[in-house]
Design an enzyme around this catalytic site. Structure first.
Site, PDB file in Angstrom:
ATOM      1  N   THR A 139       3.272  -3.287   0.310  1.00 11.40           N
ATOM      2  CA  THR A 139       4.482  -2.698   1.014  1.00 11.40           C
ATOM      3  C   THR A 139       4.697  -3.340   2.433  1.00 11.40           C
ATOM      4  O   THR A 139       5.597  -3.046   3.207  1.00 11.40           O
ATOM      5  CB  THR A 139       4.025  -1.358   1.759  1.00 11.40           C
ATOM      6  OG1 THR A 139       2.890  -1.176   1.955  1.00 11.40           O
ATOM      7  CG2 THR A 139       4.128  -0.384   0.222  1.00 11.40           C
ATOM      8  N   HIS A 176      -7.138  -1.562   5.528  1.00 11.57           N
ATOM      9  CA  HIS A 176      -7.641  -2.399   3.954  1.00 11.57           C
ATOM     10  C   HIS A 176      -8.745  -2.919   4.032  1.00 11.57           C
ATOM     11  O   HIS A 176      -9.538  -3.376   3.037  1.00 11.57           O
ATOM     12  CB  HIS A 176      -6.546  -3.351   3.682  1.00 11.57           C
ATOM     13  CG  HIS A 176      -4.937  -2.885   3.406  1.00 11.57           C
ATOM     14  ND1 HIS A 176      -4.193  -3.109   4.320  1.00 11.57           N
ATOM     15  CD2 HIS A 176      -4.587  -2.234   2.474  1.00 11.57           C
ATOM     16  CE1 HIS A 176      -2.905  -2.592   3.714  1.00 11.57           C
ATOM     17  NE2 HIS A 176      -3.290  -2.130   2.562  1.00 11.57           N
ATOM     18  N   LYS A 218       0.176  11.026   0.177  1.00  7.58           N
ATOM     19  CA  LYS A 218       1.187  10.927   0.740  1.00  7.58           C
ATOM     20  C   LYS A 218       2.219  12.288   0.572  1.00  7.58           C
ATOM     21  O   LYS A 218       1.737  12.965  -0.319  1.00  7.58           O
ATOM     22  CB  LYS A 218       2.153   9.992   0.179  1.00  7.58           C
ATOM     23  CG  LYS A 218       1.572   8.511  -0.162  1.00  7.58           C
ATOM     24  CD  LYS A 218       1.482   7.640   1.137  1.00  7.58           C
ATOM     25  CE  LYS A 218       1.224   6.257   0.779  1.00  7.58           C
ATOM     26  NZ  LYS A 218       0.052   6.150  -0.028  1.00  7.58           N
ATOM     27  N   GLN A 246      -1.003   2.357 -13.312  1.00  8.07           N
ATOM     28  CA  GLN A 246      -2.345   1.902 -12.630  1.00  8.07           C
ATOM     29  C   GLN A 246      -3.569   1.886 -13.761  1.00  8.07           C
ATOM     30  O   GLN A 246      -4.083   0.884 -13.942  1.00  8.07           O
ATOM     31  CB  GLN A 246      -2.662   2.788 -11.590  1.00  8.07           C
ATOM     32  CG  GLN A 246      -3.758   2.069 -10.759  1.00  8.07           C
ATOM     33  CD  GLN A 246      -4.310   2.679  -9.514  1.00  8.07           C
ATOM     34  OE1 GLN A 246      -3.461   3.184  -8.728  1.00  8.07           O
ATOM     35  NE2 GLN A 246      -5.581   2.687  -9.235  1.00  8.07           N
ATOM     36  N   ASP A 282      -9.521   8.276  -2.180  1.00  6.16           N
ATOM     37  CA  ASP A 282      -8.091   8.747  -2.715  1.00  6.16           C
ATOM     38  C   ASP A 282      -7.784   8.267  -3.845  1.00  6.16           C
ATOM     39  O   ASP A 282      -6.741   8.600  -4.704  1.00  6.16           O
ATOM     40  CB  ASP A 282      -7.274   8.834  -1.669  1.00  6.16           C
ATOM     41  CG  ASP A 282      -6.684   7.318  -1.274  1.00  6.16           C
ATOM     42  OD1 ASP A 282      -7.549   6.338  -1.401  1.00  6.16           O
ATOM     43  OD2 ASP A 282      -5.551   6.999  -0.808  1.00  6.16           O
TER      44      ASP A 282
END
Length: 431
Positions: free
Chosen positions: A39, A47, A81, A177, A198
């Site tokens: 992104t 990260h 999110k 994924q 998460d």
């Protein structure tokens, strides 16, 4: 081979692990991957835990893979999110991937001839020619909607925690994924996916997909999401993320972030974000307990991470910059530092703008600091402070307020630093 799981445990980097994973890792050299969303064209310190896991994984003799989500980045992951993210163009994704690869190569060895050399893959490469109908027929049939709905990341969005619910685009994310894991399992012999806690739901969808399609071995391991001791969000400052790209976060500011963490956080972070051994860390913790004021934990943490992400030279420059205001050679050092560091060093100070033509030698210093830039409300106040030896320009005491102001005063080609007394700083910008 070192025991990878034991390494993560004592470092506080293990959150969830699927049964059988540790046995697999002790039995053979394993290929594992961590996914990164492209992104932005830089990673940030949020990260870093995942990156360090890959680094430890390679050090323990296993093969790490970094997966850049070129395809999934076009959709957006609902995990953690509350709103759908903006979709990226192909051109932007390509640019972002190049930036991230350059950063990952500082942590992982992509170049060696060893069988466990790191590999970078992009899921756009195997998704770009996969039609929707083929995906629905070959992959979608293996995972039920009931199974997908049971995931926490989906449930939270459907239970009204997000105002706009969950789009079909995002709902498909865990299946995409999951397919990444299946594809890497089939083509690269990848048996393990790792990531933040998460991601557990998405990762286990992958293990389930592998089990249902080819009955292959597949495992999952996650690290905790890093927080601050006070419960605040790690890596966020008032000005936003702490980036690994020096253009977004200067090495000075990066170094200062680690230097200023609390004692409790420093003790946790030094295990997570460095490769120091248990014995080295225990020795520094003992040193900190004897004299907390010297802050050896923070200093060593800041050094290790800054050197790893940037360089020894960047670290040395950051240390020098942080000591500049108290240095005997401050005037000399100020003329050496770059613009980004100078601005970070004096972040928040009042700034004034002047024209570069004001520095052609025709304007006196006293007029420059009262009329062109109103650092002082009156010449009388300026004169009085100078007589008391309390006025400095670029960390040099001003002896003659009537001397001509020239462009030799400029720092980094456009700034003049004015100091009133001991603590009041102002920056003049010549444009």
């Amino acid at each position: 081979m070192n025991n990878f799981v034991e390494e993560l445990k004592w470092r506080g980097m293990l959150h969830d692990i699927m049964p059988g994973t540790e046995d697999l890792l002790n039995r053979e050299a394993v290929t594992a991957y961590v996914g990164f969303d492209p992104t932005a064209d830089s990673l940030h310190i949020g990260h870093l835990c995942s990156v360090m896991i890959l680094r430890h994984f390679q050090r323990c003799g296993h093969k790490p893979m970094a997966l850049i989500g070129g395809a999934t980045g076009m959709i957006g992951d609902p995990s953690g999110k509350s709103a759908e993210r903006n979709l990226l163009t192909e051109e932007t994704l390509k640019h972002n991937i190049e930036g991230m690869k350059a950063q990952l190569s500082k942590f992982l060895n992509f170049e060696s001839d060893a069988p466990n050399r790191a590999e970078l893959v992009n899921n756009y490469d195997w998704m770009k020619n996969f039609t929707f109908l083929d995906f629905a027929r070959e992959i979608g049939k293996h995972i039920t909607v009931n199974y997908m709905m049971a995931k926490d990341s989906v449930k939270k969005r459907l239970n009204g925690e997000a105002r706009d619910g969950l789009s079909f685009t995002e709902f498909t994310y865990q299946l995409l994924q999951g397919y990444d894991f299946l594809y890497l399992n089939q083509t690269k012999g990848c048996k393990l996916q790792m990531g933040g806690s998460d991601q557990w739901g998405n990762i286990t969808t992958g293990t389930e997909l592998i089990r249902r399609t080819n009955g292959g071995e597949a495992y999952a391991l996650t690290c905790p999401l890093i927080t601050k001791a006070d419960g605040g969000k790690f890596g966020k400052t008032e000005s936003g993320n702490i980036w690994l790209n020096p253009e977004y976060t200067s090495p000075y500011k990066f170094y200062q972030f680690w230097l200023n963490v609390s004692d409790a956080d420093a003790e946790r972070y030094i295990k997570i974000f460095t490769e120091l051994s248990r014995e080295e860390i225990e020795a520094i913790v003992a040193e900190q307990a004897k004299d907390p004021g010297m802050r050896p934990l923070q200093k060593r943490l800041a050094k290790e991470v800054t050197c790893m992400v940037h360089s020894q030279e960047a670290y040395d420059a950051a240390v020098e910059a942080s000591q500049i205001l108290f240095s005997k050679n401050a005037a000399e050092q100020l003329h050496k530092i770059d613009e980004a560091t100078l601005l970070d060093l004096f972040e928040g100070v009042d700034m004034f703008k002047i024209s570069k033509s004001d520095l052609d030698g025709s304007v006196k210093l006293v007029d420059l600091l009262t009329e062109r830039a109103t650092v002082f409300p009156s010449k009388g106040e300026l004169r009085k402070l100078a007589q008391q030896n309390g006025l400095s320009v670029n960390k040099e005491k001003v002896a003659d307020i009537n001397e001509a102001a020239t462009d030799t005063l400029l720092l980094a080609g456009k700034y003049i630093l004015v100091q009133k007394g001991k603590k009041q700083y102002y920056l003049i910008i010549a444009e």
